[in-house]
Design a protein around this motif. Sequence first.
Motif, mmCIF file in Angstrom:
data_model
loop_
_atom_site.group_PDB
_atom_site.id
_atom_site.type_symbol
_atom_site.label_atom_id
_atom_site.label_comp_id
_atom_site.label_asym_id
_atom_site.label_seq_id
_atom_site.Cartn_x
_atom_site.Cartn_y
_atom_site.Cartn_z
ATOM 1 N N SER A 1 -5.323 -25.517 -27.413
ATOM 2 C CA SER A 1 -4.549 -26.021 -28.549
ATOM 3 C C SER A 1 -3.826 -24.901 -29.305
ATOM 4 C CB SER A 1 -5.474 -26.775 -29.507
ATOM 5 O OG SER A 1 -6.478 -25.908 -30.016
ATOM 6 N N GLY A 2 -4.228 -23.648 -29.064
ATOM 7 C CA GLY A 2 -3.570 -22.531 -29.730
ATOM 8 C C GLY A 2 -2.943 -21.565 -28.751
ATOM 9 N N MET A 3 -2.387 -22.080 -27.654
ATOM 10 C CA MET A 3 -1.822 -21.200 -26.621
ATOM 11 C C MET A 3 -0.655 -20.377 -27.147
ATOM 12 S SD MET A 3 -1.912 -23.140 -22.949
ATOM 13 C CE MET A 3 -1.094 -21.722 -22.233
ATOM 14 N N ASN A 4 0.130 -20.958 -28.013
ATOM 15 C CA ASN A 4 1.275 -20.193 -28.544
ATOM 16 C C ASN A 4 0.812 -18.965 -29.317
ATOM 17 O OD1 ASN A 4 3.067 -22.063 -27.471
ATOM 18 N ND2 ASN A 4 3.086 -23.316 -29.338
ATOM 19 N N ARG A 5 -0.238 -19.145 -30.075
ATOM 20 C CA ARG A 5 -0.765 -18.007 -30.834
ATOM 21 C C ARG A 5 -1.448 -16.996 -29.918
ATOM 22 N NH1 ARG A 5 -5.078 -18.398 -35.907
ATOM 23 N NH2 ARG A 5 -5.027 -16.156 -36.467
ATOM 24 N N LEU A 6 -2.159 -17.491 -28.914
ATOM 25 C CA LEU A 6 -2.852 -16.585 -27.995
ATOM 26 C C LEU A 6 -1.877 -15.776 -27.165
ATOM 27 C CD1 LEU A 6 -5.755 -18.873 -26.709
ATOM 28 C CD2 LEU A 6 -5.848 -17.136 -28.493
ATOM 29 N N SER A 7 -0.731 -16.348 -26.866
ATOM 30 C CA SER A 7 0.252 -15.639 -26.035
ATOM 31 C C SER A 7 0.961 -14.534 -26.797
ATOM 32 C CB SER A 7 1.294 -16.638 -25.506
ATOM 33 O OG SER A 7 0.666 -17.673 -24.773
ATOM 34 N N GLY A 8 0.706 -14.422 -28.088
ATOM 35 C CA GLY A 8 1.444 -13.460 -28.896
ATOM 36 C C GLY A 8 0.956 -12.040 -28.805
ATOM 37 N N ASN A 9 -0.279 -11.806 -28.325
ATOM 38 C CA ASN A 9 -0.747 -10.421 -28.208
ATOM 39 C C ASN A 9 -1.627 -10.278 -26.966
ATOM 40 O OD1 ASN A 9 -3.142 -11.629 -28.915
ATOM 41 N ND2 ASN A 9 -3.340 -10.606 -30.884
ATOM 42 N N ALA A 10 -1.964 -9.036 -26.648
ATOM 43 C CA ALA A 10 -2.699 -8.749 -25.411
ATOM 44 C C ALA A 10 -4.118 -9.299 -25.464
ATOM 45 C CB ALA A 10 -2.728 -7.240 -25.176
ATOM 46 N N MET A 11 -4.756 -9.277 -26.653
ATOM 47 C CA MET A 11 -6.117 -9.792 -26.741
ATOM 48 C C MET A 11 -6.163 -11.281 -26.440
ATOM 49 S SD MET A 11 -5.728 -7.011 -28.796
ATOM 50 C CE MET A 11 -5.371 -7.557 -30.468
ATOM 51 N N GLY A 12 -5.229 -12.013 -27.015
ATOM 52 C CA GLY A 12 -5.201 -13.452 -26.746
ATOM 53 C C GLY A 12 -4.941 -13.774 -25.295
ATOM 54 N N ARG A 13 -4.046 -13.019 -24.664
ATOM 55 C CA ARG A 13 -3.762 -13.276 -23.245
ATOM 56 C C ARG A 13 -4.973 -12.966 -22.368
ATOM 57 N NH1 ARG A 13 1.255 -11.141 -24.992
ATOM 58 N NH2 ARG A 13 0.664 -9.015 -24.367
ATOM 59 N N SER A 14 -5.721 -11.924 -22.725
ATOM 60 C CA SER A 14 -6.923 -11.624 -21.938
ATOM 61 C C SER A 14 -7.971 -12.721 -22.099
ATOM 62 C CB SER A 14 -7.501 -10.280 -22.377
ATOM 63 O OG SER A 14 -7.979 -10.339 -23.712
ATOM 64 N N VAL A 15 -8.062 -13.328 -23.286
ATOM 65 C CA VAL A 15 -8.981 -14.452 -23.487
ATOM 66 C C VAL A 15 -8.523 -15.657 -22.669
ATOM 67 C CG1 VAL A 15 -9.854 -16.088 -25.200
ATOM 68 C CG2 VAL A 15 -9.733 -13.657 -25.749
ATOM 69 N N MET A 16 -7.220 -15.899 -22.607
ATOM 70 C CA MET A 16 -6.714 -17.012 -21.800
ATOM 71 C C MET A 16 -7.065 -16.835 -20.339
ATOM 72 S SD MET A 16 -2.961 -17.447 -23.581
ATOM 73 C CE MET A 16 -2.403 -18.625 -22.370
ATOM 74 N N ASP A 17 -7.020 -15.609 -19.853
ATOM 75 C CA ASP A 17 -7.379 -15.362 -18.456
ATOM 76 C C ASP A 17 -8.875 -15.509 -18.233
ATOM 77 O OD1 ASP A 17 -4.724 -14.838 -17.916
ATOM 78 O OD2 ASP A 17 -4.921 -12.674 -18.210
ATOM 79 N N ALA A 18 -9.671 -14.994 -19.155
ATOM 80 C CA ALA A 18 -11.123 -15.032 -18.976
ATOM 81 C C ALA A 18 -11.688 -16.438 -19.107
ATOM 82 C CB ALA A 18 -11.797 -14.100 -19.979
ATOM 83 N N CYS A 19 -11.066 -17.268 -19.933
ATOM 84 C CA CYS A 19 -11.561 -18.630 -20.169
ATOM 85 C C CYS A 19 -10.767 -19.686 -19.402
ATOM 86 C CB CYS A 19 -11.536 -18.939 -21.671
ATOM 87 S SG CYS A 19 -12.517 -17.806 -22.671
ATOM 88 N N PHE A 20 -9.861 -19.270 -18.525
ATOM 89 C CA PHE A 20 -9.093 -20.176 -17.654
ATOM 90 C C PHE A 20 -8.367 -21.254 -18.460
ATOM 91 C CE2 PHE A 20 -12.934 -18.778 -15.338
ATOM 92 C CZ PHE A 20 -12.319 -17.993 -14.372
ATOM 93 N N VAL A 21 -7.673 -20.825 -19.480
ATOM 94 C CA VAL A 21 -6.963 -21.776 -20.336
ATOM 95 C C VAL A 21 -5.770 -22.365 -19.595
ATOM 96 C CG1 VAL A 21 -5.718 -22.050 -22.520
ATOM 97 C CG2 VAL A 21 -7.721 -20.552 -22.403
ATOM 98 N N ARG A 22 -5.058 -21.563 -18.834
ATOM 99 C CA ARG A 22 -3.900 -22.081 -18.084
ATOM 100 C C ARG A 22 -4.338 -23.084 -17.032
ATOM 101 N NH1 ARG A 22 -3.056 -16.544 -18.618
ATOM 102 N NH2 ARG A 22 -1.273 -15.949 -19.942
ATOM 103 N N GLU A 23 -5.458 -22.775 -16.334
ATOM 104 C CA GLU A 23 -5.966 -23.727 -15.345
ATOM 105 C C GLU A 23 -6.415 -25.023 -16.008
ATOM 106 O OE1 GLU A 23 -6.319 -19.674 -13.590
ATOM 107 O OE2 GLU A 23 -6.619 -20.640 -15.532
ATOM 108 N N TYR A 24 -6.924 -24.935 -17.243
ATOM 109 C CA TYR A 24 -7.344 -26.137 -17.951
ATOM 110 C C TYR A 24 -6.144 -27.027 -18.257
ATOM 111 C CZ TYR A 24 -9.632 -29.069 -21.446
ATOM 112 O OH TYR A 24 -10.129 -30.139 -22.150
#
Length: 845
Positions: free
Chosen positions: A706-729
């Motif tokens: 639900s907060g992908m736009n905010r997560l995509s804004g910095n490197a920490m958020g993008r690493s969390v998206m990869d570790a938690c498989f947010v894109r696959e979800y």
Amino acid sequence: MSDERAGNEGDYQRPRRPDANTITYLRSLPLDEKASADEIYRYVQFQQKNKTKESEEVEQYNHEGEEEEDVDYPTILSASLTAINEIYAKEVASLAGDELGSERIEMLARIACSYSPLSGRKLLYGLSGYHLHLATHRYGSHVLQTILELAVSPPPSMGKDENEVKEIKKILELDNEEELDEEAQNLPSLKELLLSVAQELLPYSNQLAVHVCGSHVMRTLLCVLAGVELIHHQSSSVSFGGEGGENSAQGVGPAIRRGKFKPKKKKKKKKPPVDDGSSTGNNAGVWKMDYVQQSNIDFKDDDLQEMLTSLSEALSTLGNNSNGDAVQPPGELQKLACHPSAGPLLTVLLRVLTYSAVSVKTKITAGGKEGNEETNRCDRRLGITQTEPYFTINSDAEKLAKHLLCWDSSVENSIDQPYARDIIYGLSGEPRGSHLLETLFRTCHDDMYESLYKCGGFDNGEAMTEYVQHDVSNFVVQALLASVRNKDQANVLINSLEHVICSGYVMGRKNRRCGVLWRVAEMCAKYNAGQEILLKHIRMGYAALLQTEGEEGEGDENKKQRHKKKNMVDIDECIPKLLHIRPPQKDGDRIQLDVAGARAVYQLLHFAPSLCGDVLTGITEKLGSDNLEWIANDGIGSRCILDAILDNPKSKEAPFSNAIQQLFRKLNGRLVSLSVERVGHHTVKKLFRSLQSLDDKAELSDELASGMNRLSGNAMGRSVMDACFVREYCEGEKAWTDAVNKQAREEEWLKDIVGKGEGVESSNDNLGNKKRKRKRKKTQSEPEKKSGDNNDGDSDNDAIDDGNGDEDKKSSAVESIMDAISIPDDTKGKEEKKRKRKRKRKADE
């Protein structure tokens, strides 16, 4: 050469004043350590690319046919080498005594000596004849320390091994500098220059030991002769190709810049920082000591070892005019142990003698780090220090320790020592002497350790209470607890600390003794001793604190009701009091918490799992969601509290699994904001891995989606998206489930492989050898039956048993792991290949 230098003035030679033109010339040079390291890094990278430019692989460096710009030879390094050649023969000693000149000389040494050993020799030669004067000079002493360290052991800022260092020197055209420089042939060798420094300072060791500048030079000289270096964890570092990193030269050389460029102004006195009882301070006794990795001299040389022995003997007998090994009553040496200059020098001498012993050095170099498991657990945030080597019986270090304590070896019972008990008591209460005593506890052998704490009365409850209540000696108690050797000693010390814990003294905010509680908890967790007793004492201590606080604010009528209440407080109610969390004053600020209390909670979470339930309840239930979010964004808090839960070896078992579930519920709705924080995003990733239910993981990924736009804004958020498989979800349930299951399979497989590798490495463990042989028999039984050659199988087993093949096995295991991870799980493709092979065989037939 003698005409250029001044004659005797007093008892030593003094150089002339530096030439003003020379100072102007040095100040005009663009000297900057970090900029120089960046220039050298770019030049080396450019030259390495040019060497392989003919191959097709390196052509990929040029994008779309663009030509790379040529990188010139490092200008700062070139200017530094030229300046050293200009001044080393006449004016180095003069410049070392000047405020501005000394700063430039140190800068030249730091830039040039890392890559040019000849420059270090030239600078050290330029100081010849003036060592005694410079050792007692405000600016010259720092120049002498810097040149001594960098000339003998340049910082490992270029490469990890000798081959890489040689390649860099060859690229910089400094590999054959001594053969190309005609003047270098007339220079004395580095060994001769080093011995000349020691010979000049040796007769004045008594005076230098109590001198504010000379004692620092003597420290450096001892370390240089022994092949060790003092490293402070807060020292700045400049690395090859950047700032910090693995190749950084941390803590090499004394801290740069003593003088001030601006005129002195009166400043308001600052209030002393609040001490929580766990501070280590900026003292040589608590600095880290390590062996020199790269050096320009052989430290095993007999002349150097003889000079080190002479210096240590001269310092060991300071203020002692008696002959022989007879025990003397306390005198001048014990006073010097408490001296602000001689005390730290004796502390360094004790550690140097410990590290320089042949038996200790051989043990460490042969087996890697001493105490592999304990050394790997070192963590500065957790306050876990590295285990130092212990000196052996009848060694020079033990003789120095007994000399300092006036120890009588003929007395069997340590309690009956005539002088040692009073000396230990006196040193423990003095700021400099306490550091010496702490170093002695950390480095003495096991038998002497037990004799020391019994002689000092640390096993007695009344004496221990007095030690803990003292503002200085409580640090000695902490060092004693951190260096306990076995479980029996731990049980003895827990009993002696019963009163100060049960009375609540160590937990009181005004007393600032929580560091003692932290070290006790660390000792109990390490040796699995007295854990239940300690928890009981903590409960009684907080109950006593609540009772005294209540009595101060209540009248006589309510005191009787207060005394009827229970004598113990539940552990879950003690945890918030230990942490003592204060919210941030404004947005973006960090929280304030008790560091020693947080470290104590970390150790409590490593008790037996059956005793951790109430501690976990105090974290997950007694702390609110705001507090947990603040802790997750704090470096100390997240490392000591949340990581202790999420990374715990028992995290998949109760009560940790239930605590992780409750922690996830508490942080619901805050995970997106944590994911974009520098510290907090680590907690989110670890929380996802620790959750066992797929439903919980899906819920976490849904909140992050639900907060992908905010997560995509910095490197920490993008690493969390990869570790938690947010894109696959977002792609669908099946894609997300497959990704999570694949990660779980890979983690389990890696654990199995690593476990097998550890079994192979533990060649000294008989159980490990037995398991390894059983596995080999199972895996090799079928090939032996097919080949029918048992001798070949035995030779293979012998080759595997050879310790020299461990590295090959590790590398092959890692390669197989990486290959398996990179190969996709395509069963249909495999079946299709099998069908094609069958068809081809039929066609051939």
